[in-house]
Design a protein around this motif. Sequence first.
Motif, PDB file in Angstrom:
ATOM      1  N   ALA A 158       0.814  -1.214   0.000  1.00 32.63           N
ATOM      2  CA  ALA A 158       0.000   0.000   0.000  1.00 32.63           C
ATOM      3  C   ALA A 158       0.847   1.263   0.000  1.00 32.63           C
ATOM      4  CB  ALA A 158      -0.932  -0.014   1.213  1.00 32.63           C
ATOM      5  N   GLN A 159       2.022   1.197   0.608  1.00 28.38           N
ATOM      6  CA  GLN A 159       2.918   2.347   0.687  1.00 28.38           C
ATOM      7  C   GLN A 159       3.900   2.417  -0.479  1.00 28.38           C
ATOM      8  OE1 GLN A 159       2.864   4.882   2.817  1.00 28.38           O
ATOM      9  NE2 GLN A 159       1.181   4.088   4.040  1.00 28.38           N
ATOM     10  N   GLY A 160       3.944   1.377  -1.309  1.00 25.40           N
ATOM     11  CA  GLY A 160       4.883   1.367  -2.428  1.00 25.40           C
ATOM     12  C   GLY A 160       6.322   1.189  -2.001  1.00 25.40           C
ATOM     13  N   ILE A 161       6.542   0.328  -0.991  1.00 26.51           N
ATOM     14  CA  ILE A 161       7.877   0.098  -0.435  1.00 26.51           C
ATOM     15  C   ILE A 161       8.279  -1.356  -0.633  1.00 26.51           C
ATOM     16  CG2 ILE A 161       9.226   0.059   1.707  1.00 26.51           C
ATOM     17  CD1 ILE A 161       7.439   2.343   2.717  1.00 26.51           C
ATOM     18  N   ALA A 162       9.478  -1.594  -1.127  1.00 26.13           N
ATOM     19  CA  ALA A 162      10.026  -2.945  -1.241  1.00 26.13           C
ATOM     20  C   ALA A 162      10.566  -3.385   0.118  1.00 26.13           C
ATOM     21  CB  ALA A 162      11.141  -2.982  -2.277  1.00 26.13           C
ATOM     22  N   ILE A 163      10.625  -4.704   0.346  1.00 20.69           N
ATOM     23  CA  ILE A 163      11.232  -5.231   1.564  1.00 20.69           C
ATOM     24  C   ILE A 163      12.222  -6.330   1.192  1.00 20.69           C
ATOM     25  CG2 ILE A 163      10.912  -6.215   3.849  1.00 20.69           C
ATOM     26  CD1 ILE A 163       8.132  -5.234   3.943  1.00 20.69           C
ATOM     27  N   LEU A 164      13.422  -6.204   1.708  1.00 22.14           N
ATOM     28  CA  LEU A 164      14.488  -7.190   1.520  1.00 22.14           C
ATOM     29  C   LEU A 164      14.616  -8.023   2.793  1.00 22.14           C
ATOM     30  CD1 LEU A 164      17.025  -8.392   0.126  1.00 22.14           C
ATOM     31  CD2 LEU A 164      18.300  -6.423   1.017  1.00 22.14           C
ATOM     32  N   PHE A 165      14.584  -9.346   2.645  1.00 25.62           N
ATOM     33  CA  PHE A 165      14.690 -10.266   3.776  1.00 25.62           C
ATOM     34  C   PHE A 165      15.954 -11.120   3.618  1.00 25.62           C
ATOM     35  CE2 PHE A 165      10.151  -9.564   2.988  1.00 25.62           C
ATOM     36  CZ  PHE A 165       9.639  -9.305   4.258  1.00 25.62           C
ATOM     37  N   PRO A 166      17.083 -10.733   4.209  1.00 29.96           N
ATOM     38  CA  PRO A 166      18.294 -11.568   4.150  1.00 29.96           C
ATOM     39  C   PRO A 166      18.182 -12.763   5.097  1.00 29.96           C
ATOM     40  CG  PRO A 166      18.803  -9.258   4.660  1.00 29.96           C
ATOM     41  CD  PRO A 166      17.340  -9.454   4.867  1.00 29.96           C
ATOM     42  N   ASP A 167      19.093 -13.705   4.960  1.00 29.39           N
ATOM     43  CA  ASP A 167      19.228 -14.800   5.910  1.00 29.39           C
ATOM     44  C   ASP A 167      19.916 -14.274   7.174  1.00 29.39           C
ATOM     45  OD1 ASP A 167      19.163 -17.341   7.034  1.00 29.39           O
ATOM     46  OD2 ASP A 167      20.209 -18.322   5.363  1.00 29.39           O
TER      47      ASP A 167
ATOM     48  N   ALA B 298       7.743   4.765   6.299  1.00 33.77           N
ATOM     49  CA  ALA B 298       7.241   5.459   5.096  1.00 33.77           C
ATOM     50  C   ALA B 298       7.431   6.963   5.217  1.00 33.77           C
ATOM     51  CB  ALA B 298       5.774   5.124   4.863  1.00 33.77           C
ATOM     52  N   ASN B 299       7.338   7.486   6.433  1.00 30.13           N
ATOM     53  CA  ASN B 299       7.534   8.922   6.635  1.00 30.13           C
ATOM     54  C   ASN B 299       8.916   9.390   6.189  1.00 30.13           C
ATOM     55  OD1 ASN B 299       4.997   9.372   7.838  1.00 30.13           O
ATOM     56  ND2 ASN B 299       5.759   8.642   9.811  1.00 30.13           N
ATOM     57  N   PHE B 300       9.898   8.506   6.295  1.00 30.55           N
ATOM     58  CA  PHE B 300      11.281   8.842   5.917  1.00 30.55           C
ATOM     59  C   PHE B 300      11.600   8.410   4.494  1.00 30.55           C
ATOM     60  CE2 PHE B 300      11.021   8.193  10.483  1.00 30.55           C
ATOM     61  CZ  PHE B 300      11.586   9.367  10.965  1.00 30.55           C
ATOM     62  N   LEU B 301      11.106   7.252   4.099  1.00 31.90           N
ATOM     63  CA  LEU B 301      11.434   6.715   2.780  1.00 31.90           C
ATOM     64  C   LEU B 301      10.749   7.458   1.648  1.00 31.90           C
ATOM     65  CD1 LEU B 301      11.317   2.905   3.612  1.00 31.90           C
ATOM     66  CD2 LEU B 301      13.345   4.259   3.107  1.00 31.90           C
ATOM     67  N   LYS B 302       9.590   8.033   1.923  1.00 35.44           N
ATOM     68  CA  LYS B 302       8.824   8.706   0.873  1.00 35.44           C
ATOM     69  C   LYS B 302       8.993  10.216   0.898  1.00 35.44           C
ATOM     70  CE  LYS B 302       4.746   6.859   0.029  1.00 35.44           C
ATOM     71  NZ  LYS B 302       3.375   6.359   0.271  1.00 35.44           N
ATOM     72  N   ALA B 303       9.831  10.694   1.813  1.00 38.45           N
ATOM     73  CA  ALA B 303      10.040  12.143   1.926  1.00 38.45           C
ATOM     74  C   ALA B 303      10.758  12.672   0.696  1.00 38.45           C
ATOM     75  CB  ALA B 303      10.862  12.446   3.175  1.00 38.45           C
TER      76      ALA B 303
END
Length: 290
Positions: A77-86, A285-290
């Motif tokens: 919904a926010q248009g943010i990718a998520i990376l999940f490392p091991d 999202a407040n920081f990533l979409k600024a």
Amino acid sequence: MSVQLEKTSSNKVFEGELAKYRFKSTALGGLFANFNLFIPPNASETIKVPVLVYLSGLTCTEDNGAQKGSFLGPASAQGIAILFPDTSPRGAAIEGEDDNWDFGTGAGFYINATDPKYSKHYNMYTHVTLELPEIIEAAGLPIDWQRQSIFGHSMGGHGALTLYLSSTTKQYRSASAFAPICNPTKCPWGEKAFSGYLQGGIEEAKGKYDATDLISAYKEPDSLQPQGTGDNFYKQGQLLPENFLKASRDAGYDEFQVRVRSQEAYDHSYYFISTFAADHIHFHANFLKA
């Protein structure tokens, strides 16, 4: 970077894609490494999206957060990718690395080992901060690495806070953590890990891999940390959020810069994480979409 990135699975979820990849990791001594990457539906060949890095806790893999964290809907919904490392290298075949659940395989602590026994493979700090962004960028995946933030749980919360606070380039715009190991040089889990991985043991870890030590030197932090009062590991003295909070306030940071929230009766599980997952996505999202 010439690395063959292999996509091993793909699932459509919340109109985006969750894909699993593997590659031969230089940082982890030539071992194969897996990671999951969620790409939201607004990403395209011409539109790069910001990314959140999620670090899991002890015994976990790249799958726990992706499958049980309840992050993907809010991220889509926010248009943010998520990376999940091991959480560690796999298959290093080092004597003793599989003897205990809280050290070795599944317990890399997001540091670069300096003890010769582990230093070839146990370099999760470099793997997360440098290697994964480089190979994902080289693969042409639509991630804007100028807009990164980081979060995690337990050992991964320790990782998120220390990677955020130790970055001299402010690689991450914000950090958050679910029940993090806040002062690992003073708790049994951290003492065990640092004594094993680091040639200089606890002394080497101070000021480098301990968020409570690092917070006083960081300028203008932005972090969020919920902690369940029913968490047995908190009760056992493994997490020590009160030490981190005191160090933050002593350094002059207020409740808007460093937020440590007590959540009545919640435990250490993914039930706790999934309850507050959307809060964390919206915070970042407040920081990533600024």
